[in-house]
Each structure stands twice: as structure tokens, then as C-alpha cells.
Design a protein around this motif. Sequence first.
Motif, PDB file in Angstrom:
ATOM      1  N   GLY A  94       0.821  -1.195   0.008  1.00 58.75           N
ATOM      2  CA  GLY A  94       0.062   0.058   0.012  1.00 58.75           C
ATOM      3  C   GLY A  94       0.806   1.471  -0.127  1.00 58.75           C
ATOM      4  N   TRP A  95       2.157   1.384  -0.096  1.00 62.19           N
ATOM      5  CA  TRP A  95       2.917   2.548  -0.339  1.00 62.19           C
ATOM      6  C   TRP A  95       2.622   3.278  -1.281  1.00 62.19           C
ATOM      7  N   THR A  96       2.466   4.545  -1.248  1.00 64.74           N
ATOM      8  CA  THR A  96       2.238   5.684  -2.627  1.00 64.74           C
ATOM      9  C   THR A  96       3.594   5.472  -3.340  1.00 64.74           C
ATOM     10  N   TRP A  97       3.691   6.066  -4.497  1.00 64.01           N
ATOM     11  CA  TRP A  97       4.676   6.275  -5.376  1.00 64.01           C
ATOM     12  C   TRP A  97       5.512   7.398  -4.639  1.00 64.01           C
ATOM     13  N   GLU A  98       4.901   8.385  -4.159  1.00 62.48           N
ATOM     14  CA  GLU A  98       5.595   9.442  -3.384  1.00 62.48           C
ATOM     15  C   GLU A  98       6.569   8.888  -2.140  1.00 62.48           C
ATOM     16  N   GLN A  99       5.970   7.881  -1.279  1.00 54.17           N
ATOM     17  CA  GLN A  99       6.608   7.522  -0.319  1.00 54.17           C
ATOM     18  C   GLN A  99       7.879   6.783  -0.776  1.00 54.17           C
ATOM     19  N   ILE A 100       7.608   5.791  -1.922  1.00 56.71           N
ATOM     20  CA  ILE A 100       8.987   4.961  -2.603  1.00 56.71           C
ATOM     21  C   ILE A 100       9.743   5.810  -3.045  1.00 56.71           C
ATOM     22  N   ALA A 101       9.257   7.007  -3.853  1.00 53.58           N
ATOM     23  CA  ALA A 101      10.314   7.682  -4.324  1.00 53.58           C
ATOM     24  C   ALA A 101      11.243   8.470  -3.385  1.00 53.58           C
ATOM     25  N   GLU A 102      10.722   8.811  -2.054  1.00 61.92           N
ATOM     26  CA  GLU A 102      11.212   9.453  -1.057  1.00 61.92           C
ATOM     27  C   GLU A 102      12.252   8.712  -0.543  1.00 61.92           C
ATOM     28  N   ARG A 103      12.047   7.450  -0.394  1.00 59.25           N
ATOM     29  CA  ARG A 103      13.334   6.337   0.113  1.00 59.25           C
ATOM     30  C   ARG A 103      14.352   6.053  -0.941  1.00 59.25           C
ATOM     31  N   LEU A 104      13.817   6.206  -2.179  1.00 55.44           N
ATOM     32  CA  LEU A 104      14.776   5.973  -3.192  1.00 55.44           C
ATOM     33  C   LEU A 104      15.590   7.305  -3.621  1.00 55.44           C
ATOM     34  N   GLY A 105      15.226   8.473  -3.094  1.00 55.01           N
ATOM     35  CA  GLY A 105      15.861   9.814  -3.456  1.00 55.01           C
ATOM     36  C   GLY A 105      15.507  10.230  -4.728  1.00 55.01           C
ATOM     37  N   VAL A 106      14.510  10.002  -5.536  1.00 54.81           N
ATOM     38  CA  VAL A 106      14.192  10.285  -6.753  1.00 54.81           C
ATOM     39  C   VAL A 106      12.684  10.986  -6.825  1.00 54.81           C
ATOM     40  N   SER A 107      12.230  11.780  -7.725  1.00 57.45           N
ATOM     41  CA  SER A 107      10.861  12.140  -7.843  1.00 57.45           C
ATOM     42  C   SER A 107       9.820  11.247  -8.129  1.00 57.45           C
ATOM     43  N   ARG A 108       8.676  11.507  -7.646  1.00 58.43           N
ATOM     44  CA  ARG A 108       7.528  10.556  -7.599  1.00 58.43           C
ATOM     45  C   ARG A 108       7.253  10.228  -9.203  1.00 58.43           C
ATOM     46  N   GLN A 109       7.399  11.119 -10.103  1.00 53.58           N
ATOM     47  CA  GLN A 109       7.355  10.800 -11.403  1.00 53.58           C
ATOM     48  C   GLN A 109       8.218  10.014 -12.003  1.00 53.58           C
TER      49      GLN A 109
ATOM     50  N   LYS B 291       6.964   6.375 -13.694  1.00 56.68           N
ATOM     51  CA  LYS B 291       7.454   6.180 -14.911  1.00 56.68           C
ATOM     52  C   LYS B 291       8.428   4.790 -15.107  1.00 56.68           C
ATOM     53  N   LYS B 292       9.165   4.658 -14.233  1.00 57.35           N
ATOM     54  CA  LYS B 292      10.125   3.565 -14.535  1.00 57.35           C
ATOM     55  C   LYS B 292       9.287   1.960 -13.661  1.00 57.35           C
ATOM     56  N   HIS B 293       8.618   2.263 -12.920  1.00 57.77           N
ATOM     57  CA  HIS B 293       8.066   1.074 -12.149  1.00 57.77           C
ATOM     58  C   HIS B 293       6.602   0.600 -12.698  1.00 57.77           C
ATOM     59  N   ALA B 294       5.730   1.688 -12.985  1.00 60.29           N
ATOM     60  CA  ALA B 294       4.363   1.436 -13.161  1.00 60.29           C
ATOM     61  C   ALA B 294       3.981   0.973 -14.628  1.00 60.29           C
ATOM     62  N   ARG B 295       4.933   0.742 -15.527  1.00 58.48           N
ATOM     63  CA  ARG B 295       4.673   0.417 -16.815  1.00 58.48           C
ATOM     64  C   ARG B 295       4.104  -1.084 -16.722  1.00 58.48           C
ATOM     65  N   GLY B 296       3.073  -1.285 -17.461  1.00 59.40           N
ATOM     66  CA  GLY B 296       2.476  -2.613 -17.486  1.00 59.40           C
ATOM     67  C   GLY B 296       1.457  -2.698 -16.441  1.00 59.40           C
ATOM     68  N   ARG B 297       1.702  -2.303 -15.493  1.00 60.33           N
ATOM     69  CA  ARG B 297       0.591  -2.715 -14.066  1.00 60.33           C
ATOM     70  C   ARG B 297      -0.682  -2.050 -14.436  1.00 60.33           C
ATOM     71  N   SER B 298      -0.842  -0.985 -15.195  1.00 54.19           N
ATOM     72  CA  SER B 298      -2.174  -0.592 -15.306  1.00 54.19           C
ATOM     73  C   SER B 298      -2.983  -1.345 -16.471  1.00 54.19           C
ATOM     74  N   LEU B 299      -2.203  -1.686 -17.283  1.00 55.36           N
ATOM     75  CA  LEU B 299      -2.713  -2.846 -18.423  1.00 55.36           C
ATOM     76  C   LEU B 299      -3.287  -4.033 -17.867  1.00 55.36           C
ATOM     77  N   THR B 300      -2.559  -4.648 -16.818  1.00 52.29           N
ATOM     78  CA  THR B 300      -3.059  -5.910 -16.209  1.00 52.29           C
ATOM     79  C   THR B 300      -4.260  -5.770 -15.274  1.00 52.29           C
ATOM     80  N   SER B 301      -4.229  -4.488 -14.761  1.00 55.39           N
ATOM     81  CA  SER B 301      -5.413  -4.262 -13.732  1.00 55.39           C
ATOM     82  C   SER B 301      -6.779  -3.913 -14.482  1.00 55.39           C
TER      83      SER B 301
END
Length: 82
Positions: free
Chosen positions: A45-60, A64-74
Motif C-alpha cells: 500500500g505504499w504510495t509512489w511518493e513514499q517509494i520515491a522519497e526512500r529511493l531519493g528520486v521524484s515521484r514521477q 514512470k520506471k515501475h508502473a509500466r504494464g501495471r495499469s494494463l493488467t489491472s
Amino acid sequence: MSDTTQVASAASSKDPAVGLAAVRSLRVLVERLEELQVGNARAQGWTWEQIAERLGVSRQAVHKKHARGRSLTSRAPLQRRD
């Protein structure tokens, strides 16, 4: 190179062929670990913002890097209109 200890040791080699091969192996390992942990975070349940903060990158960037394909399968399959 497959053994993590061997790769880590080879990364500091004075031989560029050995060192660069180790860097490549480490890059592949890091990408796989990031994909795994982003998937774990999203599943919990983590948000993209929470993940980005931990990785030191932007939410976008992380989205962009990890959401590919997820929306298609859902999405529900498209229905034909005859």
C-alpha cells in the motif's frame, strides 16, 4: 559473474575488463532488487511518493520506471463491438 561476493571483490580490480564486468553485474543486481522492493512496497500500500522519497528520486521518475504494464493488467479486457 554470478556470485555476489566475487562481483563485489572484482569491482575494485585494477583490470578494467574485470572491473567493468563487475559493474555491469552489480547494475543488473541493483535493478532487480529495486524492482522487487518497489513491488513489495506497492503490494503493502505504499504510495509512489513514499517509494520515491526512500529511493531519493521524484515521484514521477519512480512511477514512470515501475508502473509500466501495471495499469494494463489491472484493467478489464476490452470487449469487441460487432
